[in-house]
Design a protein around this motif. Structure first.
Motif, short mmCIF file in Angstrom:
data_model
loop_
_atom_site.label_atom_id
_atom_site.label_comp_id
_atom_site.label_asym_id
_atom_site.label_seq_id
_atom_site.Cartn_x
_atom_site.Cartn_y
_atom_site.Cartn_z
N THR A 38 78.81 92.06 24.70
CA THR A 38 77.83 90.83 25.00
C THR A 38 77.46 90.12 23.46
O THR A 38 76.35 89.35 24.06
N ARG A 39 77.81 90.39 22.19
CA ARG A 39 77.30 90.32 21.02
C ARG A 39 75.27 90.93 20.62
O ARG A 39 75.17 89.78 20.59
N SER A 40 75.04 91.34 21.34
CA SER A 40 73.46 91.93 21.12
C SER A 40 73.56 93.31 20.63
O SER A 40 74.51 93.77 20.00
N GLU A 42 71.02 95.91 19.59
CA GLU A 42 69.87 96.66 21.23
C GLU A 42 68.68 97.56 19.68
O GLU A 42 69.49 98.22 19.36
N ARG A 86 65.62 90.11 25.78
CA ARG A 86 65.60 90.74 26.93
C ARG A 86 64.80 92.00 26.53
O ARG A 86 64.97 93.28 25.59
N ALA A 99 67.01 94.19 23.42
CA ALA A 99 68.04 93.65 23.56
C ALA A 99 68.41 91.96 23.27
O ALA A 99 67.60 91.37 23.86
N VAL A 100 69.41 91.76 22.07
CA VAL A 100 69.09 90.33 21.01
C VAL A 100 70.34 89.65 21.26
O VAL A 100 71.32 90.48 20.34
N ARG A 101 70.76 88.98 21.90
CA ARG A 101 71.96 88.85 22.47
C ARG A 101 72.08 86.89 21.11
O ARG A 101 71.18 86.35 21.33
N THR A 103 73.40 84.11 20.42
CA THR A 103 74.44 82.90 21.38
C THR A 103 74.25 81.47 20.13
O THR A 103 74.07 81.17 19.40
#
Length: 341
Positions: A38-40, A42, A86, A99-101, A103
């Motif tokens: 998810t390219r996140s 955590e 999120r 969680a920091v995605r 983008t």
């Protein structure tokens, strides 16, 4: 700056920024992991570095993690991505706080990326300030920074400032009266010459106020190790109360992000800051700190002004802060980022 790949260099930049965040007693109560699918990134709470007496509900821990999340957001934007956050993304994993995605931006990058140079420069100063007032325009930027993050920064008048400092002093007295609380705080003091990445070096504790007006936290209690000699602090302190409209775990994380945005904004303008959290550790004193404002849950009292560098505290490497879960690996990083609590 823009990078297309989330490679080791990019992760090092992200983790160095994240671990530069302030945390209560410099406990650094966080762990990071990269979820490639998810390219996140955590962000998890690390209860091994909790404070059962000073922070039984883990509110201050959430503030600390929230500050790290904001630093991640700033670094992500600095590298050319758009951070999508999120909070509390999985109710089955209560330690997973955010969680920091990363983008690809579809429009203009977030306006907070300009704060990136302040991430490394920001650290707490426990030294006396000069007393020169911070200009109203800068204070207005600080209050706006909190508001953008869903919190409120209230700058009290003279009478309310005295009340808030009085509540902080009362909390200090209670902490000193409890041997267990004193021992908990003292456990996070590190002796000179020790290579410990957590806690606060004895040399950065700062002096006591010779006039007794400024209730800076005394971590040593009745320690046989002599502290620095007392100094005269600013006669008229400038403080700001950070608060939220509600008092849930999500609000604590939002307050932590607001806190760091305020601190970085102050740093960018050459303003020093220190945190006065003592009254927040006692429910009755915390309630009194609301100053009868409606829908106000105090989270932290910030002291700000102009003054000398108060010294820097160590940081754990990002390897130490990393964790393993399925599909993730520990985020590589560097040790000893130059920021203070």
């Amino acid at each position: 700056m823009h990078t297309r790949e989330i490679d080791a260099t990019a992760l090092e930049t992200l983790m160095a920024a994240a671990v530069a965040a302030p945390s209560i007693h410099n406990t650094q109560p966080w762990r990071f992991g990269m979820r490639a699918a998810t390219r996140s990134i955590e962000v998890r709470a690390d209860d091994r570095r909790a404070l059962p007496l000073a922070d039984p509900e883990r509110r201050a821990q959430h503030l600390s993690v929230g500050a790290a999340v904001f630093n991640l957001r700033v670094a992500v934007a600095h590298l050319g991505w758009d951070p999508v956050v999120r909070l509390l993304p999985d109710e089955d994993e209560p330690d997973l706080l955010a969680a920091v995605r990363l983008t690809t931006p579809t429009g203009q990058l977030p306006d907070h990326r300009w704060l990136y140079p302040a991430v490394e420069r920001r650290h707490t100063s426990r030294m006396p300030f000069t007393g020169r007032p911070v200009p109203e325009a800068v204070v207005a930027e600080m209050t706006a920074a909190a508001r953008v993050e869903g919190a409120r920064l209230h700058v009290p008048d003279f009478a309310a400032t005295r009340l808030l400092l009085g509540l902080t002093a009362a909390a200090e007295a209670r902490n000193h009266a409890g041997p267990a609380r004193t021992a908990e705080a003292r456990a996070w003091i590190t002796a000179p010459g020790t290579n410990v990445p957590y806690g606060i070096p004895l040399t950065t504790l700062g002096p006591r106020d010779a006039d007794g007006r400024m209730p800076m936290r005394d971590f040593t209690g009745r320690s046989p190790v002599p502290g620095p000699p007392a100094r005269h602090f600013e006669r008229h302190a400038q403080v700001a109360l950070l608060s939220t409209a509600q008092d849930r775990r999500e609000d604590w994380l939002l307050a932590g992000q607001a806190l760091e945005r305020v601190l970085l904004t102050a740093t960018a303008h050459g303003v020093r800051t220190s945190m006065l959290h003592q009254a927040m550790e006692w429910p009755d004193l915390r309630a009194a700190a609301s100053l009868s404002q409606r829908r106000c849950f105090p989270q932290l009292l910030i002291r700000f002004g102009y003054g000398p560098d108060g010294g820097r505290t160590p940081r754990a490497s990002a390897h130490a802060a990393g964790h393993h879960t399925e599909g993730t690996g520990p985020a590589p990083g560097r040790s000893g980022t130059a920021s203070a609590t």
